[in-house]
Design an enzyme around this catalytic site. Structure first.
Site, PDB file in Angstrom:
ATOM      1  N   SER A 122       2.825  16.117   1.108  1.00  0.00           N
ATOM      2  CA  SER A 122       2.291  14.785   1.427  1.00  0.00           C
ATOM      3  C   SER A 122       2.597  14.402   2.872  1.00  0.00           C
ATOM      4  O   SER A 122       2.270  13.298   3.302  1.00  0.00           O
ATOM      5  CB  SER A 122       2.894  13.745   0.472  1.00  0.00           C
ATOM      6  OG  SER A 122       4.307  13.814   0.481  1.00  0.00           O
ATOM      7  N   ASN A 182      12.938  10.015  -5.841  1.00  0.00           N
ATOM      8  CA  ASN A 182      12.155   9.086  -6.667  1.00  0.00           C
ATOM      9  C   ASN A 182      12.452   7.625  -6.338  1.00  0.00           C
ATOM     10  O   ASN A 182      11.536   6.821  -6.179  1.00  0.00           O
ATOM     11  CB  ASN A 182      12.408   9.358  -8.155  1.00  0.00           C
ATOM     12  CG  ASN A 182      11.945  10.737  -8.569  1.00  0.00           C
ATOM     13  OD1 ASN A 182      11.302  11.438  -7.773  1.00  0.00           O
ATOM     14  ND2 ASN A 182      12.273  11.162  -9.780  1.00  0.00           N
ATOM     15  N   SER A 233     -30.901  -0.616  18.250  1.00  0.00           N
ATOM     16  CA  SER A 233     -31.524   0.467  17.491  1.00  0.00           C
ATOM     17  C   SER A 233     -31.931   1.560  18.466  1.00  0.00           C
ATOM     18  O   SER A 233     -32.320   1.282  19.602  1.00  0.00           O
ATOM     19  CB  SER A 233     -32.750  -0.080  16.767  1.00  0.00           C
ATOM     20  OG  SER A 233     -33.647   0.970  16.485  1.00  0.00           O
ATOM     21  N   GLU A 253     -21.918  -6.439   8.796  1.00  0.00           N
ATOM     22  CA  GLU A 253     -22.433  -5.437   7.849  1.00  0.00           C
ATOM     23  C   GLU A 253     -21.347  -4.432   7.475  1.00  0.00           C
ATOM     24  O   GLU A 253     -21.207  -4.044   6.315  1.00  0.00           O
ATOM     25  CB  GLU A 253     -23.630  -4.691   8.449  1.00  0.00           C
ATOM     26  CG  GLU A 253     -24.910  -5.510   8.424  1.00  0.00           C
ATOM     27  CD  GLU A 253     -26.074  -4.789   9.083  1.00  0.00           C
ATOM     28  OE1 GLU A 253     -27.207  -5.083   8.726  1.00  0.00           O
ATOM     29  OE2 GLU A 253     -25.859  -3.938   9.961  1.00  0.00           O
ATOM     30  N   TYR A 312       9.202   8.882 -13.288  1.00  0.00           N
ATOM     31  CA  TYR A 312       8.422   9.330 -12.129  1.00  0.00           C
ATOM     32  C   TYR A 312       7.587  10.557 -12.461  1.00  0.00           C
ATOM     33  O   TYR A 312       8.051  11.491 -13.121  1.00  0.00           O
ATOM     34  CB  TYR A 312       9.341   9.660 -10.941  1.00  0.00           C
ATOM     35  CG  TYR A 312       8.555  10.243  -9.768  1.00  0.00           C
ATOM     36  CD1 TYR A 312       7.936   9.391  -8.853  1.00  0.00           C
ATOM     37  CD2 TYR A 312       8.381  11.615  -9.623  1.00  0.00           C
ATOM     38  CE1 TYR A 312       7.187   9.916  -7.816  1.00  0.00           C
ATOM     39  CE2 TYR A 312       7.636  12.139  -8.589  1.00  0.00           C
ATOM     40  CZ  TYR A 312       7.024  11.276  -7.690  1.00  0.00           C
ATOM     41  OH  TYR A 312       6.272  11.796  -6.668  1.00  0.00           O
ATOM     42  N   GLN A 366       2.435  10.386  -6.017  1.00  0.00           N
ATOM     43  CA  GLN A 366       2.264  10.722  -4.594  1.00  0.00           C
ATOM     44  C   GLN A 366       0.864  10.303  -4.124  1.00  0.00           C
ATOM     45  O   GLN A 366       0.641  10.071  -2.943  1.00  0.00           O
ATOM     46  CB  GLN A 366       2.472  12.229  -4.410  1.00  0.00           C
ATOM     47  CG  GLN A 366       2.402  12.682  -2.958  1.00  0.00           C
ATOM     48  CD  GLN A 366       2.972  14.074  -2.805  1.00  0.00           C
ATOM     49  OE1 GLN A 366       4.174  14.270  -2.918  1.00  0.00           O
ATOM     50  NE2 GLN A 366       2.115  15.046  -2.555  1.00  0.00           N
ATOM     51  N   LYS A 377      -0.356   6.717  -2.003  1.00  0.00           N
ATOM     52  CA  LYS A 377      -0.204   6.324  -0.603  1.00  0.00           C
ATOM     53  C   LYS A 377      -1.513   6.198   0.167  1.00  0.00           C
ATOM     54  O   LYS A 377      -1.747   5.214   0.866  1.00  0.00           O
ATOM     55  CB  LYS A 377       0.740   7.283   0.106  1.00  0.00           C
ATOM     56  CG  LYS A 377       2.146   7.084  -0.372  1.00  0.00           C
ATOM     57  CD  LYS A 377       3.084   8.168   0.067  1.00  0.00           C
ATOM     58  CE  LYS A 377       4.267   8.205  -0.866  1.00  0.00           C
ATOM     59  NZ  LYS A 377       3.926   8.528  -2.272  1.00  0.00           N
TER      60      LYS A 377
HETATM   61  N1  ARG Z   1       6.444  12.865  -1.912  1.00  0.00           N
HETATM   62  C1  ARG Z   1       6.825  12.314  -3.154  1.00  0.00           C
HETATM   63  C2  ARG Z   1       5.951  11.109  -3.489  1.00  0.00           C
HETATM   64  O1  ARG Z   1       5.274  10.667  -2.633  1.00  0.00           O
HETATM   65  C3  ARG Z   1       8.250  11.903  -3.117  1.00  0.00           C
HETATM   66  C4  ARG Z   1       8.934  11.886  -4.440  1.00  0.00           C
HETATM   67  C5  ARG Z   1       9.028  13.265  -4.948  1.00  0.00           C
HETATM   68  N2  ARG Z   1       9.850  13.337  -6.109  1.00  0.00           N
HETATM   69  C6  ARG Z   1       9.861  14.444  -6.878  1.00  0.00           C
HETATM   70  N3  ARG Z   1      10.636  14.418  -7.889  1.00  0.00           N
HETATM   71  N4  ARG Z   1       9.137  15.482  -6.596  1.00  0.00           N
HETATM   72  O2  ARG Z   1       5.908  10.611  -4.585  1.00  0.00           O
END
Ligand code: ARG
Length: 466
Positions: A29, A116, A283, A296, A323, A328, A331
């Protein structure tokens, strides 16, 4: 049997083969979460200070970690930090660099914490800052609209329902309608901020940590209102992101409606406003064209923000505790929502003060479509006729107007008296646009006097907010 490359990962210990090259790129990421770097560093510094406060780190270890993180911050800001996909995300990139820089002590930073709770904390710190900036941008646009309302309180335009001329209104009143929507948008963001400003740190992977951490201490350092109550919830929940994107979607929905008005108004058919050339483009084939690109585009971008809201709802739906890597994916929609909203608010705040108001055109349009018919009905009511009967009488007068191509104010007294004997010479006072507008003189009405007092109230409200 651990090979070299698996051991470069902070989690490489239990692995016997290195990550597949494509999987490494697929799961990383870093390309987008590097945006969180300053919040990640801020969170890590607070965590290290807390660890020292409860004697898990020595003062010297804490100083070395904080110093290292501060130097990394400077490197990143200078563009001297090389992000590595192999290190997956912003958290591991920074931690690895810290260890490289300060040695063994750097390895102690992650005590009592997990990525996490770290990522959830970073995201909340980031969003809190962005909400504050967006609230500033909303205030700026609101102030611009209030200024226009003040200047244009006496400017008459046709008010519409069903996009058919309804009644003459003050153009200032129309500006204040948009301001009122943005005011509620501001309140929504402020309300959302309360739920954003809760600290996940300390939840660790999902269930807390066996170290004697002091979460109140960390929360204070980071300006959070409180640590999160439930750890499983704290690391997995992203409803604060969803809530923010819902508030953002409402703002964009408002801006798309506002855009639609500006697009209509700037068309040759309406000709109520002229957008400055610097906010338009031409245009490539039709030389006469000047297109209202800015409104627009904002109207178009509203679709993309609502799309992000739906992505996030779908992302979260059905996820088991706690989690999951799914998160991920939160974002990019969030970052794009923030960027799109910021850009849209900025361009509106830049553009609105310089639109040119075509006052004569607006008044001429208000003269069309029997916009004072309701005033005639109200006049008859004041002369003792029941409203339903008055409505019927004026309907017949309008019918004549349509057939003869005359507005009510252009009919003779004789003609009008043909519809009702109670009509006197003074009827022409209520049939003028100014008379009609000024008559709606109660709180919330379109009379210029009311617009001015609403302007004063809005100014006070915006000023008290600072
Ligand atoms: N890059 C991960 C995210 O955006 C960070 C957390 C990763 N945690 C894990 N247990 N792999 O969520």
């Amino acid at each position: 049997m651990t090979d070299d490359s698996s051991s470069t990962k902070p989690w490489g210990g239990r692995f016997t083969e290195s990550t597949d090259a494509f999987v490494e790129a697929f799961t990383a990421s870093i390309d987008f979460d590097q945006r969180l770097f300053s919040h990640d560093i801020k969170g890590s510094i607070a965590h290290a200070r807390m660890l020292a406060h409860v004697n898990i780190l020595t003062r010297a270890e804490c100083d070395s970690i904080v110093g290292g993180l501060e130097e990394i911050h400077v490197d990143i800001e200078r563009g001297e930090f090389v992000w590595s996909t192999e290190l997956e995300d912003v958290h591991m990139n920074i931690e690895a660099r810290l260890i490289e820089r300060i040695g063994e002590t750097g390895k102690k930073l992650h005590t009592g914490r997990s990525r996490n709770d770290q990522v959830a904390t970073d995201l909340r710190l980031y969003l809190r800052d962005e909400i504050d900036r967006l609230c500033g941008a909303l205030t700026r646009l609101q102030s611009a609209l209030v200024d226009i309302a003040d200047r244009e309180a006496d400017t008459i335009m046709p008010g519409f329902t069903h996009l058919q001329v309804a009644m003459p209104i003050s153009f200032g009143d129309d500006m204040l309608a948009w301001e009122a929507m943005l005011e509620r948008d501001h309140q929504r963001l402020q309300d959302c901020r309360k739920r954003v400003n809760i600290m996940p740190l300390g939840a660790a992977a999902l269930a807390g940590t066996s170290f004697p951490i002091d979460r109140e201490y960390t929360a204070r350092l980071l300006g959070f209102d409180a640590p999160a109550g439930n750890s499983l919830d704290a690391v997995s929940d992203r409803d604060f992101v969803i809530e923010f994107c819902a508030a953002a979607s409402v703002i964009m929905m408002h801006l798309s409606r506002f855009s639609e008005e500006l697009i209509l108004w700037s068309s040759a058919q309406f000709n109520f406003i002229e957008l400055p050339d610097r906010f338009c483009t031409g245009s490539s084939i039709m030389p006469q064209k000047k297109n209202p690109d800015v409104p627009e585009l904002v109207r178009g971008k509203s679709g993309r923000v609502v799309g992000h809201l739906l992505s996030l709802l779908m992302l979260m739906k059905s996820q088991p505790l706690a989690y999951n890597k799914d998160n991920q994916e939160d974002k990019e929609p969030l970052f794009d929502t923030v960027d799109t909203l910021k850009g849209s608010l900025r361009v509106f705040a830049d553009m609105m003060p310089v639109i040119e108001v075509q006052r004569e055109q607006m008044a001429a349009a208000a003269q069309q479509g029997f916009s004072t018919a309701t005033d005639l009905a109200d006049y008859l009511v004041r002369r003792g006729i029941a409203f339903r009967d008055a409505h019927e009488i004026v309907g017949r007068a309008v019918r004549l107007g349509i057939d003869t191509g005359k507005d009510l104010s252009e009919m003779t007294l004789d003609e009008l008296q043909g519809f009702s004997a109670v009509i006197g010479e003074d009827v022409f006072d209520v049939l003028t646009l100014q008379g009609s507008m000024a008559a709606r003189n109660h709180q919330g009405g379109t009379a210029p006097e009311q617009v001015r007092s609403a302007v004063a109230a809005a100014r006070q409200r915006l000023q008290d907010r600072q």
